[in-house]
Write an enzyme that holds these catalytic residues in place. Sequence first.
Site, PDB file in Angstrom:
ATOM      1  N   SER A 146       0.860  -1.187   0.000  1.00  0.00           N
ATOM      2  CA  SER A 146       0.000   0.000   0.000  1.00  0.00           C
ATOM      3  C   SER A 146       0.893   1.232   0.000  1.00  0.00           C
ATOM      4  O   SER A 146       1.769   1.357  -0.851  1.00  0.00           O
ATOM      5  CB  SER A 146      -0.947  -0.041   1.208  1.00  0.00           C
ATOM      6  N   HIS A 206      -2.645  -1.137  -3.268  1.00  0.00           N
ATOM      7  CA  HIS A 206      -3.724  -0.165  -3.103  1.00  0.00           C
ATOM      8  C   HIS A 206      -3.415   1.074  -3.948  1.00  0.00           C
ATOM      9  O   HIS A 206      -2.447   1.783  -3.689  1.00  0.00           O
ATOM     10  CB  HIS A 206      -3.851   0.261  -1.628  1.00  0.00           C
ATOM     11  N   ASP A 241      -4.443  -4.623   6.357  1.00  0.00           N
ATOM     12  CA  ASP A 241      -4.847  -5.493   5.249  1.00  0.00           C
ATOM     13  C   ASP A 241      -3.766  -6.536   5.014  1.00  0.00           C
ATOM     14  O   ASP A 241      -2.576  -6.222   4.964  1.00  0.00           O
ATOM     15  CB  ASP A 241      -5.055  -4.654   3.983  1.00  0.00           C
TER      16      ASP A 241
END
Length: 340
Positions: free
Chosen positions: A156, A183, A279
Amino acid sequence: MLIDDSLTVRTVFSRMIERESDMTIVASASTAERGLEELRRHQVDVILLDLEMPGMGGIEALPKLLKASPRTKVLVISSLTAAGAEHTVQALRMGAADTMLKPRPGGFNDDYRGQLLGKIRALKGLAPYEQPLRAASKWTERRVGKKPQLLAIGASTGGIHALNLFLRQVPANFDLPILITQHLPESFIPVFAKQMEAASGRRALLAGEDVEIRRGMIVIAPGHGHMVVRRRGSQLLTGLAFNPVKSGCTPSVDPMFETSAEACEGKVAGILLSGMGRDGTDGADAIINAGGTMYAQNAESCAVWGMPRAVTESSLASAILPPAELAEKILSDAGADAWR
């Protein structure tokens, strides 16, 4: 510090930020040249950087800013155009930590403000009392599991730079397939895929229904859904899922990890690189429970040590290293079948 040639944008961002008791705008510059001058005079934790400016553009300025203040994190404020996506992903590859889309007129609302402030706080880093304990007892090294059939990477904030450092260390004759969930805004994903091709020297595809996962290739989660892995006979195929997940991310790392672990009977090397939040933690559990192996980027090399921290402090990781060293460790662990 704000670096943007638009007085309106600088004013709007200033108003959003100055209302916060834990944030101070130490400088505001209309050009990158002026921003570099201000950086010599001020200690700056986070820079909001526009890329499209007269004179020295943001892309040219970025390495100079990072060299002048290596601890400063750069948040790129990107336009919605195709050229804006190209430049933004290039900036993230070069070391910018994260991006925010510059909204259209009227788009500077409370939701946008909340996202912006959240990103700034994450990039500033943890307060002293939140820092991870450095004692050796805080991390128990886990034994390496089954020899992998694929690598599955979740990333991310700060992840694109880390992915580039990682993939450059993977030689062409290491040909296990590599799955990536990063992401990013959906419009950036095709540009990101091209960047991953350039960094790795491999072909990169976007996951979709029944896309075959082949050796020597990279498969990337699209921006609008989660990548999942299924087995059909001897073939591994991707699919897409659109269900809400605990992390709130789309795409999410967890479905990729969980379905890879099931489809490959645990023969997965899961990797978590720099990123905000947790996540990938549930998916890491699934990989470990199926007999696979998890690897994590270390705190010192992360833009944000959120996702790797979660698996580190749960003692799920078999190695915690900077991206290039992590690649070397995985290559040595993978076994003879990973090479052609």
